[in-house]
Write a protein that holds these residues in place. Structure first.
Motif, PDB file in Angstrom:
ATOM      1  N   GLU A  39      -4.666  -4.293   2.881  1.00 25.82           N
ATOM      2  CA  GLU A  39      -4.866  -3.199   1.914  1.00 25.82           C
ATOM      3  C   GLU A  39      -4.070  -3.467   0.635  1.00 25.82           C
ATOM      4  O   GLU A  39      -4.578  -3.287  -0.472  1.00 25.82           O
ATOM      5  N   ILE A  40      -2.830  -3.930   0.795  1.00 21.98           N
ATOM      6  CA  ILE A  40      -1.999  -4.236  -0.374  1.00 21.98           C
ATOM      7  C   ILE A  40      -2.633  -5.345  -1.203  1.00 21.98           C
ATOM      8  O   ILE A  40      -2.725  -5.239  -2.437  1.00 21.98           O
ATOM      9  N   ALA A  41      -3.098  -6.413  -0.548  1.00 16.72           N
ATOM     10  CA  ALA A  41      -3.722  -7.531  -1.267  1.00 16.72           C
ATOM     11  C   ALA A  41      -4.968  -7.076  -2.018  1.00 16.72           C
ATOM     12  O   ALA A  41      -5.169  -7.433  -3.190  1.00 16.72           O
ATOM     13  N   THR A  42      -5.790  -6.265  -1.376  1.00 20.30           N
ATOM     14  CA  THR A  42      -7.008  -5.752  -2.014  1.00 20.30           C
ATOM     15  C   THR A  42      -6.656  -4.894  -3.229  1.00 20.30           C
ATOM     16  O   THR A  42      -7.270  -5.030  -4.289  1.00 20.30           O
ATOM     17  N   LEU A  43      -5.675  -4.028  -3.073  1.00 15.37           N
ATOM     18  CA  LEU A  43      -5.281  -3.148  -4.177  1.00 15.37           C
ATOM     19  C   LEU A  43      -4.687  -3.945  -5.342  1.00 15.37           C
ATOM     20  O   LEU A  43      -4.928  -3.611  -6.506  1.00 15.37           O
ATOM     21  N   GLN A  44      -3.931  -4.991  -5.045  1.00 13.68           N
ATOM     22  CA  GLN A  44      -3.382  -5.820  -6.123  1.00 13.68           C
ATOM     23  C   GLN A  44      -4.505  -6.476  -6.922  1.00 13.68           C
ATOM     24  O   GLN A  44      -4.440  -6.540  -8.151  1.00 13.68           O
ATOM     25  N   GLU A  45      -5.551  -6.932  -6.239  1.00 13.62           N
ATOM     26  CA  GLU A  45      -6.715  -7.513  -6.926  1.00 13.62           C
ATOM     27  C   GLU A  45      -7.413  -6.454  -7.785  1.00 13.62           C
ATOM     28  O   GLU A  45      -7.781  -6.720  -8.930  1.00 13.62           O
ATOM     29  N   GLU A  57      -8.170   5.269 -15.532  1.00  7.48           N
ATOM     30  CA  GLU A  57      -8.297   6.105 -14.339  1.00  7.48           C
ATOM     31  C   GLU A  57      -8.186   5.251 -13.070  1.00  7.48           C
ATOM     32  O   GLU A  57      -7.502   5.625 -12.119  1.00  7.48           O
ATOM     33  N   THR A  58      -8.841   4.112 -13.052  1.00  7.44           N
ATOM     34  CA  THR A  58      -8.761   3.218 -11.896  1.00  7.44           C
ATOM     35  C   THR A  58      -7.343   2.684 -11.748  1.00  7.44           C
ATOM     36  O   THR A  58      -6.819   2.598 -10.630  1.00  7.44           O
ATOM     37  N   ILE A  59      -6.702   2.325 -12.867  1.00 10.30           N
ATOM     38  CA  ILE A  59      -5.323   1.835 -12.811  1.00 10.30           C
ATOM     39  C   ILE A  59      -4.417   2.880 -12.163  1.00 10.30           C
ATOM     40  O   ILE A  59      -3.619   2.561 -11.280  1.00 10.30           O
ATOM     41  N   ALA A  60      -4.559   4.133 -12.564  1.00  8.78           N
ATOM     42  CA  ALA A  60      -3.723   5.209 -12.022  1.00  8.78           C
ATOM     43  C   ALA A  60      -3.955   5.388 -10.516  1.00  8.78           C
ATOM     44  O   ALA A  60      -3.008   5.502  -9.741  1.00  8.78           O
ATOM     45  N   ARG A  61      -5.226   5.400 -10.118  1.00 10.41           N
ATOM     46  CA  ARG A  61      -5.552   5.598  -8.701  1.00 10.41           C
ATOM     47  C   ARG A  61      -5.080   4.426  -7.854  1.00 10.41           C
ATOM     48  O   ARG A  61      -4.443   4.597  -6.814  1.00 10.41           O
ATOM     49  N   VAL A  62      -5.366   3.215  -8.312  1.00  9.80           N
ATOM     50  CA  VAL A  62      -4.999   2.022  -7.538  1.00  9.80           C
ATOM     51  C   VAL A  62      -3.478   1.877  -7.492  1.00  9.80           C
ATOM     52  O   VAL A  62      -2.918   1.534  -6.443  1.00  9.80           O
ATOM     53  N   ALA A  63      -2.802   2.137  -8.588  1.00  9.81           N
ATOM     54  CA  ALA A  63      -1.344   2.042  -8.612  1.00  9.81           C
ATOM     55  C   ALA A  63      -0.724   3.036  -7.629  1.00  9.81           C
ATOM     56  O   ALA A  63       0.234   2.714  -6.921  1.00  9.81           O
ATOM     57  N   ARG A  64      -1.284   4.246  -7.587  1.00 10.21           N
ATOM     58  CA  ARG A  64      -0.804   5.245  -6.632  1.00 10.21           C
ATOM     59  C   ARG A  64      -0.988   4.757  -5.200  1.00 10.21           C
ATOM     60  O   ARG A  64      -0.077   4.809  -4.379  1.00 10.21           O
ATOM     61  N   ASP A  65      -2.174   4.244  -4.874  1.00  9.14           N
ATOM     62  CA  ASP A  65      -2.441   3.745  -3.528  1.00  9.14           C
ATOM     63  C   ASP A  65      -1.567   2.539  -3.202  1.00  9.14           C
ATOM     64  O   ASP A  65      -1.099   2.390  -2.072  1.00  9.14           O
ATOM     65  N   LEU A  66      -1.328   1.698  -4.175  1.00  2.37           N
ATOM     66  CA  LEU A  66      -0.477   0.532  -3.972  1.00  2.37           C
ATOM     67  C   LEU A  66       0.966   0.974  -3.676  1.00  2.37           C
ATOM     68  O   LEU A  66       1.625   0.395  -2.800  1.00  2.37           O
ATOM     69  N   ARG A  67       1.444   2.009  -4.350  1.00  7.18           N
ATOM     70  CA  ARG A  67       2.785   2.538  -4.045  1.00  7.18           C
ATOM     71  C   ARG A  67       2.840   3.048  -2.615  1.00  7.18           C
ATOM     72  O   ARG A  67       3.818   2.813  -1.891  1.00  7.18           O
ATOM     73  N   TYR A  68       1.782   3.751  -2.187  1.00  5.35           N
ATOM     74  CA  TYR A  68       1.743   4.276  -0.815  1.00  5.35           C
ATOM     75  C   TYR A  68       1.810   3.144   0.205  1.00  5.35           C
ATOM     76  O   TYR A  68       2.646   3.145   1.107  1.00  5.35           O
ATOM     77  N   TRP A  69       0.911   2.159   0.071  1.00  5.96           N
ATOM     78  CA  TRP A  69       0.840   1.086   1.062  1.00  5.96           C
ATOM     79  C   TRP A  69       2.072   0.189   1.026  1.00  5.96           C
ATOM     80  O   TRP A  69       2.506  -0.319   2.066  1.00  5.96           O
ATOM     81  N   THR A  70       2.672   0.012  -0.146  1.00  7.17           N
ATOM     82  CA  THR A  70       3.903  -0.773  -0.231  1.00  7.17           C
ATOM     83  C   THR A  70       5.031  -0.053   0.502  1.00  7.17           C
ATOM     84  O   THR A  70       5.805  -0.677   1.247  1.00  7.17           O
ATOM     85  N   ALA A  71       5.111   1.252   0.338  1.00 10.51           N
ATOM     86  CA  ALA A  71       6.119   2.035   1.057  1.00 10.51           C
ATOM     87  C   ALA A  71       5.877   1.963   2.562  1.00 10.51           C
ATOM     88  O   ALA A  71       6.828   1.828   3.348  1.00 10.51           O
ATOM     89  N   ARG A  72       4.618   2.033   2.967  1.00 13.38           N
ATOM     90  CA  ARG A  72       4.297   1.947   4.399  1.00 13.38           C
ATOM     91  C   ARG A  72       4.653   0.566   4.955  1.00 13.38           C
ATOM     92  O   ARG A  72       5.120   0.428   6.081  1.00 13.38           O
ATOM     93  N   ARG A  73       4.458  -0.485   4.149  1.00 10.21           N
ATOM     94  CA  ARG A  73       4.810  -1.840   4.580  1.00 10.21           C
ATOM     95  C   ARG A  73       6.319  -1.980   4.728  1.00 10.21           C
ATOM     96  O   ARG A  73       6.810  -2.587   5.673  1.00 10.21           O
ATOM     97  N   GLU A  74       7.055  -1.399   3.790  1.00  9.82           N
ATOM     98  CA  GLU A  74       8.517  -1.493   3.827  1.00  9.82           C
ATOM     99  C   GLU A  74       9.115  -0.789   5.029  1.00  9.82           C
ATOM    100  O   GLU A  74      10.169  -1.187   5.518  1.00  9.82           O
ATOM    101  N   THR A  75       8.475   0.256   5.519  1.00  5.77           N
ATOM    102  CA  THR A  75       9.014   1.021   6.650  1.00  5.77           C
ATOM    103  C   THR A  75       8.336   0.698   7.980  1.00  5.77           C
ATOM    104  O   THR A  75       8.687   1.283   9.001  1.00  5.77           O
ATOM    105  N   ALA A  76       7.370  -0.219   7.958  1.00  5.17           N
ATOM    106  CA  ALA A  76       6.622  -0.542   9.182  1.00  5.17           C
ATOM    107  C   ALA A  76       7.536  -1.134  10.253  1.00  5.17           C
ATOM    108  O   ALA A  76       8.361  -2.000   9.972  1.00  5.17           O
ATOM    109  N   GLU A  77       7.377  -0.633  11.466  1.00  9.79           N
ATOM    110  CA  GLU A  77       8.097  -1.145  12.631  1.00  9.79           C
ATOM    111  C   GLU A  77       7.045  -1.632  13.623  1.00  9.79           C
ATOM    112  O   GLU A  77       6.392  -0.821  14.277  1.00  9.79           O
ATOM    113  N   VAL A  78       6.891  -2.948  13.717  1.00  7.54           N
ATOM    114  CA  VAL A  78       5.905  -3.504  14.640  1.00  7.54           C
ATOM    115  C   VAL A  78       6.407  -3.278  16.062  1.00  7.54           C
ATOM    116  O   VAL A  78       7.552  -3.587  16.393  1.00  7.54           O
TER     117      VAL A  78
END
Length: 153
Positions: A39-45, A57-78
């Motif tokens: 998801e992060i890779a797709t959003l970066q593209e 508008e797309t920049i704002a939406r994608v940047a918001r989603d990228l912040r969400y998924w980056t935060a989720r990646r940082e806190t992920a516990e496999v």
């Protein structure tokens, strides 16, 4: 003149609310971690493309989603369950049966992985919480219905 008839400024900020982040531990299966990273890779593209096109508008939406998924990646516990466990743990697949003989199989996964239509429930769902620590033959009650655990894998 009414503001309704004035042209909006092209540089006015676009207000897109942040995606809420769960207060629960961010447990993920190995597959769930791959989904987050994909998801992060797709959003970066998408962000790169939107920047090239100057689509605010797309920049704002994608940047918001990228912040969400980056935060989720940082806190992920496999979390990978012990294959020899005889009680339900995160990441396991559990088959339950109600008193009418209706069987249901669930895999207990992270919140972002949950997809009930595909047999995946969040580890914080009432069903998963009721199943944790129980073994084959145990009875759980969820929403006033009794279910027997018939298989764990």
């Amino acid at each position: 003149m009414s503001r309704a008839f004035t042209k909006e400024q092209d540089d006015a900020p676009i207000d897109i609310a942040e995606r809420p982040i769960s207060p629960h531990r961010n447990l993920v299966t190995p597959e769930g971690l791959k989904q987050i990273e994909s998801e992060i890779a797709t959003l970066q593209e998408q962000l790169h493309k939107a920047n090239d096109e100057e689509d605010r508008e797309t920049i704002a939406r994608v940047a918001r989603d990228l912040r969400y998924w980056t935060a989720r990646r940082e806190t992920a516990e496999v979390s990978v369950p012990d294959a020899d466990s005889d009680v339900v743990r995160f990441g396991m697949t559990v088959t339950i049966e109600n008193e009418d003989g209706k069987a249901q199989t669930w895999k207990i996964v992270g919140e972002d992985e949950a997809d009930a239509a595909h047999g995946k429930i969040s580890h914080v769902s009432p069903m998963a919480v009721a199943l944790f620590g129980k073994g084959v033959g145990d009875i759980i009650t969820v929403n006033d219905k009794e279910w027997e655990i018939t298989a764990i894998g």
